[in-house]
Design a protein around this motif. Structure first.
Motif, PDB file in Angstrom:
ATOM      1  N   GLY A  28       0.779  -1.416  -0.232  1.00  0.00           N
ATOM      2  CA  GLY A  28      -0.277   0.122   0.261  1.00  0.00           C
ATOM      3  C   GLY A  28       1.043   0.915  -0.029  1.00  0.00           C
ATOM      4  N   THR A  29       2.401   1.113   0.591  1.00  0.00           N
ATOM      5  CA  THR A  29       3.015   2.754  -0.120  1.00  0.00           C
ATOM      6  C   THR A  29       3.215   2.584  -0.903  1.00  0.00           C
ATOM      7  N   VAL A  30       3.303   2.070  -1.619  1.00  0.00           N
ATOM      8  CA  VAL A  30       3.746   1.677  -3.239  1.00  0.00           C
ATOM      9  C   VAL A  30       2.644   3.480  -3.756  1.00  0.00           C
ATOM     10  N   LEU A  31       1.203   1.743  -3.287  1.00  0.00           N
ATOM     11  CA  LEU A  31       0.178   2.830  -3.852  1.00  0.00           C
ATOM     12  C   LEU A  31       0.152   4.589  -3.368  1.00  0.00           C
ATOM     13  N   LEU A  32       0.088   4.618  -2.205  1.00  0.00           N
ATOM     14  CA  LEU A  32       0.326   5.739  -1.402  1.00  0.00           C
ATOM     15  C   LEU A  32       1.269   6.919  -1.946  1.00  0.00           C
ATOM     16  N   PHE A  33       3.046   6.301  -2.119  1.00  0.00           N
ATOM     17  CA  PHE A  33       3.455   7.801  -3.341  1.00  0.00           C
ATOM     18  C   PHE A  33       2.688   7.732  -3.738  1.00  0.00           C
ATOM     19  N   ALA A  34       2.187   7.508  -4.873  1.00  0.00           N
ATOM     20  CA  ALA A  34       1.884   7.317  -6.732  1.00  0.00           C
ATOM     21  C   ALA A  34       0.520   8.621  -6.353  1.00  0.00           C
ATOM     22  N   THR A  35       0.202   8.176  -5.508  1.00  0.00           N
ATOM     23  CA  THR A  35      -1.548   8.300  -5.589  1.00  0.00           C
ATOM     24  C   THR A  35      -1.422  10.157  -4.840  1.00  0.00           C
ATOM     25  N   VAL A  36      -0.527   9.379  -3.063  1.00  0.00           N
ATOM     26  CA  VAL A  36      -0.418  11.449  -3.389  1.00  0.00           C
ATOM     27  C   VAL A  36       0.473  12.638  -4.069  1.00  0.00           C
ATOM     28  N   GLY A  37       1.728  11.921  -5.008  1.00  0.00           N
ATOM     29  CA  GLY A  37       2.348  12.599  -5.597  1.00  0.00           C
ATOM     30  C   GLY A  37       0.924  12.539  -7.316  1.00  0.00           C
ATOM     31  N   GLU A  38      -0.248  12.414  -7.512  1.00  0.00           N
ATOM     32  CA  GLU A  38      -0.981  13.054  -8.546  1.00  0.00           C
ATOM     33  C   GLU A  38      -2.104  13.758  -8.012  1.00  0.00           C
ATOM     34  N   ILE A  39      -2.084  13.261  -6.711  1.00  0.00           N
ATOM     35  CA  ILE A  39      -2.678  14.684  -6.372  1.00  0.00           C
ATOM     36  C   ILE A  39      -2.192  16.150  -6.595  1.00  0.00           C
ATOM     37  N   PHE A  40      -0.936  15.581  -6.057  1.00  0.00           N
ATOM     38  CA  PHE A  40      -0.762  16.919  -5.835  1.00  0.00           C
ATOM     39  C   PHE A  40      -0.697  17.286  -7.572  1.00  0.00           C
ATOM     40  N   SER A  41      -0.187  16.727  -8.811  1.00  0.00           N
ATOM     41  CA  SER A  41      -0.221  17.781  -9.827  1.00  0.00           C
ATOM     42  C   SER A  41      -1.989  17.520 -10.743  1.00  0.00           C
ATOM     43  N   GLU A  42      -2.618  16.708  -9.297  1.00  0.00           N
ATOM     44  CA  GLU A  42      -3.926  17.049 -10.364  1.00  0.00           C
ATOM     45  C   GLU A  42      -4.580  18.347  -9.872  1.00  0.00           C
ATOM     46  N   ARG A  43      -4.137  18.483  -8.563  1.00  0.00           N
ATOM     47  CA  ARG A  43      -4.521  19.675  -7.264  1.00  0.00           C
ATOM     48  C   ARG A  43      -4.238  21.287  -8.095  1.00  0.00           C
ATOM     49  N   ALA A  44      -3.174  21.275  -8.629  1.00  0.00           N
ATOM     50  CA  ALA A  44      -2.213  21.843  -9.833  1.00  0.00           C
ATOM     51  C   ALA A  44      -3.550  21.903 -11.035  1.00  0.00           C
ATOM     52  N   GLY A  45      -4.584  21.275 -11.472  1.00  0.00           N
ATOM     53  CA  GLY A  45      -4.736  21.106 -12.536  1.00  0.00           C
ATOM     54  C   GLY A  45      -4.355  20.530 -13.598  1.00  0.00           C
ATOM     55  N   VAL A  46      -3.378  19.887 -13.480  1.00  0.00           N
ATOM     56  CA  VAL A  46      -2.509  18.749 -14.291  1.00  0.00           C
ATOM     57  C   VAL A  46      -3.054  17.561 -14.664  1.00  0.00           C
ATOM     58  N   LEU A 101       6.249  23.108 -11.099  1.00  0.00           N
ATOM     59  CA  LEU A 101       6.514  22.245 -10.268  1.00  0.00           C
ATOM     60  C   LEU A 101       5.938  21.433  -9.858  1.00  0.00           C
ATOM     61  N   TYR A 102       4.077  21.063  -9.484  1.00  0.00           N
ATOM     62  CA  TYR A 102       3.850  19.834  -9.365  1.00  0.00           C
ATOM     63  C   TYR A 102       3.443  19.068  -9.678  1.00  0.00           C
ATOM     64  N   VAL A 103       3.332  18.770 -10.767  1.00  0.00           N
ATOM     65  CA  VAL A 103       3.615  17.573 -11.483  1.00  0.00           C
ATOM     66  C   VAL A 103       5.165  17.118 -11.814  1.00  0.00           C
ATOM     67  N   PHE A 104       6.294  18.124 -11.360  1.00  0.00           N
ATOM     68  CA  PHE A 104       7.876  17.594 -11.272  1.00  0.00           C
ATOM     69  C   PHE A 104       7.647  17.106  -9.597  1.00  0.00           C
ATOM     70  N   ILE A 105       6.708  17.581  -8.777  1.00  0.00           N
ATOM     71  CA  ILE A 105       6.831  16.993  -7.547  1.00  0.00           C
ATOM     72  C   ILE A 105       5.466  15.254  -7.746  1.00  0.00           C
ATOM     73  N   GLY A 106       5.464  15.598  -8.681  1.00  0.00           N
ATOM     74  CA  GLY A 106       4.204  14.293  -8.584  1.00  0.00           C
ATOM     75  C   GLY A 106       4.872  13.235  -9.401  1.00  0.00           C
ATOM     76  N   GLY A 107       5.572  13.557 -10.300  1.00  0.00           N
ATOM     77  CA  GLY A 107       6.580  12.719 -11.109  1.00  0.00           C
ATOM     78  C   GLY A 107       7.257  12.144  -9.589  1.00  0.00           C
ATOM     79  N   MET A 108       8.043  12.750  -8.988  1.00  0.00           N
ATOM     80  CA  MET A 108       9.658  12.513  -8.191  1.00  0.00           C
ATOM     81  C   MET A 108       8.674  11.648  -6.658  1.00  0.00           C
ATOM     82  N   LEU A 109       6.790  11.775  -6.921  1.00  0.00           N
ATOM     83  CA  LEU A 109       6.852  10.361  -5.781  1.00  0.00           C
ATOM     84  C   LEU A 109       6.844   9.954  -6.716  1.00  0.00           C
ATOM     85  N   ALA A 110       5.875   9.298  -7.984  1.00  0.00           N
ATOM     86  CA  ALA A 110       6.078   8.574  -8.711  1.00  0.00           C
ATOM     87  C   ALA A 110       7.479   7.403  -9.065  1.00  0.00           C
TER      88      ALA A 110
END
Lengths: 322, 525
Positions: free
Chosen positions: A14-32, A190-199
């Motif tokens: 689940g931790t794997v999913l968590l990192f990827a999901t939170v990363g995507e949340i950052f990206s989508e919260r910024a609208g991407v 920036l937030y797409v980058f953060i999403g990428g790093m968390l993925a």
């Protein structure tokens, strides 16, 4: 079969999913919307494993994985933010690109030998709590604990800090943010980058901790797609994302483990070594993803919670509205 | 910042001076050497038709555009804004017509958006009280903890004003602030504006509503086709007629000549309908109304009280949960839109570009969208494009649609022309009944007059028209009767004669628009 052991492994998955999901949340919260999570995770898993093998230091592997995935994510950022192309198409392309790059660069890596893994540990005192202690705090990888820390921090960052406020504004109403001097383009990059790093972190967590090794595209086996679905179930909230991630992690493990023993709960195990049941079971997480999406979006409509209003739309200066 | 010679000459109490402003857009000269001067503590109205250049001029002052020529002097200093932020720092804030608020965030969060303080942790409680006291100072009543989506339009406007005041704005540019408000709310806004000027703020009030301008402004400037036709006129002793001439360049007929109506049988009968909006909340609860042949029936109300849903229900775009709608005694509710069209329904939707037309298709394609099934355009299941083009050419002439060819995509048309395309399509089907929602929103005075004439002609030919509008002026000018809608219910019904309605009637409609049923408004009207 011990249910506690399965859940313990489930938390790690689940931790794997968590990192990827939170990363995507950052990206989508910024609208991407970035559908390239699966590709970025593969890049991260490959890079992490490869760097850890050649340097002997798993932490360098994690760092390199985050960096490489972050850089790959900027391709998507450039295409969708600067060139204002369709986010879905670009994200799908990124998945294929990420898979391709990781397969090419990861060629031969599966026989490269063993790697020193990220450390595991138990937390004194709390690990003694019955059941909870053994599921969450005994013998887990350090990544699992980093995941625990990230949940409240991510929530607090998004909801209670100034950069979080600006992040939400950029995803909800970029024109309003722009009018107040917030640099919408810079924030989205920036937030797409953060999403990428968390993925990338999610990928490295697989190859260096949860299921060590490089097994080409089977390393991630579609977890990036589950993460994309979990974002909707989570309603773009890191705390809900944690619940979903651990539940899906446990489900994945259960399905894997249930096919192992000949006897299950004292009976003949119908799933044991039965390819028909095996394929069916392996399909289940993806079927559940769809079910969860349906439930999640219905609830979102009812509660008037929903996707960030500008999600999926490029921001074009001077055009009215979103 | 450099002191210029002209700056030194500027009077002490002049806050803003714009001199010789020129702004060109591709193919358009939006501002042609415009001068504008704002004094401390005054309300200065900027009048002009759509496209006259008033928004351009103010966007330059607010830092959104850069002028091609001319200079801006703020309190004696020449300024060169490169972003709205620079303008705000110089004390100039703009309240846009479309509010720039993030719906999912609270009032406080919206006010603090984009600022440097607080730096990282938001400490919302502390700032809630700060903003509450600021709102009290200027009489801007609003709860700092409320989410924007929970607020009425009037409250949202107050948040926009607060946002600017919190940033230390000394000059407030209000872009058509009354367009979205009910009469009572407009009074409230005017009180707020006066309390701000008493405390030394200066206000630029952009509008095309002459009565309001005369009421609220200290001085008036008028723009026409990018040029100033009046500069800092005192509002005392100015008549609306004079202003209208400055604005349009010709005499405007304020009230169209209207014959007495001659209502016939009931065409449309809406019987106790209930319906939900897109969010699944109740939008209409037990609403009933009737429209007779040969009359225009107005629906007045503040935006978002169920008008949209009512129009969609009648046109067949939305289903009702309870109740029914009859057109010529034929049930049309919860059936296809085509069924309604076949029964003689015409629909002029609020959203011209998304619902009313297909933007990328040609004028021809758009005008045949209702008649393509019938001969002569349909021939054996195929489209006869030469017939279609002929039909479009006829409508182009009859409805005065200004377009190079009928093959032009309608997205290139101006608002007024596009509305004529839609009206041409709807009226050419010879409907017995028409729903028109905000048919003149965003059109300039000339185009509005044209649309009004077409609606009246429909009425005089014996069609029933349901006119949904947020502009009371428009409703008074056209309607024979007016229903007032509030939270999905009819609050009351008022007959409108041929002459201007009395203040009492206007007040009564205003009260109903804000939720007082007609029975509860005292007798004697």
């Amino acid at each position: 079969m011990d249910i506690v052991v399965i859940l313990q492994a489930g938390v790690a998955t689940g931790t794997v999913l968590l990192f990827a999901t939170v990363g995507e949340i950052f990206s989508e919260r910024a609208g991407v919307l970035n559908l390239g999570v699966e590709g970025m995770m593969l890049i991260g898993a490959m890079t992490g494993f490869s760097v850890a093998i050649s340097t002997g230091n798993p932490w360098l592997g994690v760092l390199a994985a985050m960096l490489f995935s972050g850089i790959i994510s900027q391709i998507h950022a450039f295409i969708t933010i600067t060139l204002q192309a369709d986010q879905v198409v670009s994200g799908l392309a990124l998945t294929f690109l990420g898979a391709g790059i990781s397969l090419v660069l990861g060629e031969g890596l599966s026989k490269a030998g063993t790697v020193s893994l990220l450390p595991s540990m138990s937390i004194p005192i709390i690990s003694q709590i019955p059941i909870i202690g053994s599921i969450f705090f005994t013998g887990q990888s350090i990544m699992v604990y980093i995941g625990y820390l990230m949940i409240p921090l991510a929530w607090y960052y998004i909801n209670r800090t100034r950069p979080g406020l600006h992040l939400r504004a950029v995803g909800e109403y970029p024109a309003a943010a722009d009018a107040l001097g917030i640099n919408v383009f810079q924030m989205r990059y920036l937030y797409v980058f953060i999403g990428g790093m968390l993925a990338g972190l999610a990928g490295a967590t697989i190859s260096l901790a949860v299921a060590p090794g490089w097994f080409s595209e089977l390393t991630t086996a579609g977890q990036g797609w589950i993460a994309v679905g979990l974002v909707i179930f989570a309603q773009w909230d890191p705390v809900r994302a944690a619940v979903g991630s651990y539940a899906f992690g446990a489900l994945r493990r259960l399905i894997l483990d249930i096919q192992g023993p000949m006897l299950l709960f004292g009976f003949d195990n119908p799933f044991y070594y039965n390819p028909y049941w095996g394929f069916f079971l392996q399909m289940l997480p993806y079927a559940f993803t769809i079910v969860v999406l349906v439930i999640g979006s219905r609830e979102a409509i009812r509660k008037r919670l929903g996707a960030p209003a500008a999600l999926g739309n490029p921001y074009i200066r001077g055009e009215r509205g979103l | 910042m450099v002191k210029s010679e002209s700056a030194i000459q500027t009077e002490e109490n002049t806050v803003v001076r714009m001199a010789g402003i020129v702004k060109r857009f591709p193919g358009v000269l939006a501002n042609d050497h415009v001068d504008f001067e704002l004094k401390r503590g005054e309300i200065h109205a900027l009048l002009g038709e759509n496209g006259a250049g008033k928004s351009t001029l103010m966007n330059i002052l607010a830092g959104l555009y850069r002028p091609d020529e001319g200079e801006i002097i703020i309190r004696g200093e020449v300024e060169n804004f490169s972003s709205p932020r620079d303008a705000i720092n110089a004390g100039i804030g703009m309240v846009h017509q479309h509010f720039m608020l993030v719906p999912s965030q609270t009032v406080t969060e919206n006010v603090l958006l984009g600022l440097d303080e607080p730096r990282f942790f938001m400490r919302l409680k502390e700032y809630d009280t700060k903003i509450a006291s600021l709102s009290e100072q200027f009489g801007l009543k609003v709860d700092p903890k409320a989410n924007i989506w929970q607020l009425s339009v009037g409250e949202q406007q107050r948040v926009e004003i607060l946002k600017m005041l919190y940033r230390g704005a000394e000059v407030l540019i209000m872009d058509e602030p009354t367009a979205v408000l009910a009469p009572q709310e407009i009074k409230g806004l005017f009180e707020i504006l006066r309390s701000m000027t008493e405390q030394g703020k200066s206000i630029i009030f952009i509008s095309h509503k002459l009565n309001e301008v005369v009421e609220i402004a200290d001085r008036i400037s008028v723009l026409r086709r990018g040029k100033a036709t009046a500069n800092g006129l005192s509002s005392e002793g100015v008549t609306t007629k004079e202003l209208a001439r400055q604005m349009v360049g010709r005499e405007v007929i304020f009230r169209l000549e209207k014959q007495a109506s001659n209502p016939g049988d009931i065409v449309l009968d809406v019987r106790k309908v209930f319906a939900e909006n897109d969010k699944g909340l109740s939008a209409l609860s037990g609403l009933s109304l009737q429209v007779r042949a040969g009359e225009i029936v107005g629906v007045a109300g503040v935006a978002g009280n169920g008008q949209r849903e009512l129009a969609q229900l009648i046109s067949g775009l939305r289903n009702c949960a309870q109740g029914e709608i009859l057109l010529h005694n034929e049930k049309i509710s919860n059936r296809s839109t085509l069924y309604g069209i076949e029964q003689g329904m015409a629909y002029v939707p609020e959203d011209r570009t998304q619902v009313g037309s297909a933007p990328n298709l040609s004028v021809t394609d758009n005008v045949i969208m209702k008649t393509y099934r019938q001969p002569p355009i349909s021939r054996g299941g195929l489209l006869d494009m030469s017939q279609a083009n002929r039909f479009a050419e006829e409508l182009k002439l009859a409805y005065d649609i200004i377009v190079p060819t009928v093959d032009t995509p309608v997205r290139l048309l101006s608002g007024g022309n596009l509305q004529r395309v839609i009206l041409a399509r709807e009226i050419s089907g010879r409907p017995d009944f028409m729903v028109a929602v905000q048919p003149t929103r965003g059109l300039d005075v000339g185009a509005i007059e044209g649309v009004h004439r077409l609606l009246l002609a429909q009425r005089d030919e014996g069609a029933g028209v349901l006119l949904v509008s947020e502009e009371l002026e428009e409703l008074f000018a056209l309607s024979d009767r007016i229903y007032v809608i509030y939270e999905g219910k009819i609050m009351g019904e008022v007959n409108i004669g041929l002459e201007e309605p009395s203040d009492q009637v206007v007040d009564m409609i205003g009260l109903m628009m804000t939720g007082t049923p007609m029975e509860k408004i005292g007798e004697g009207l």
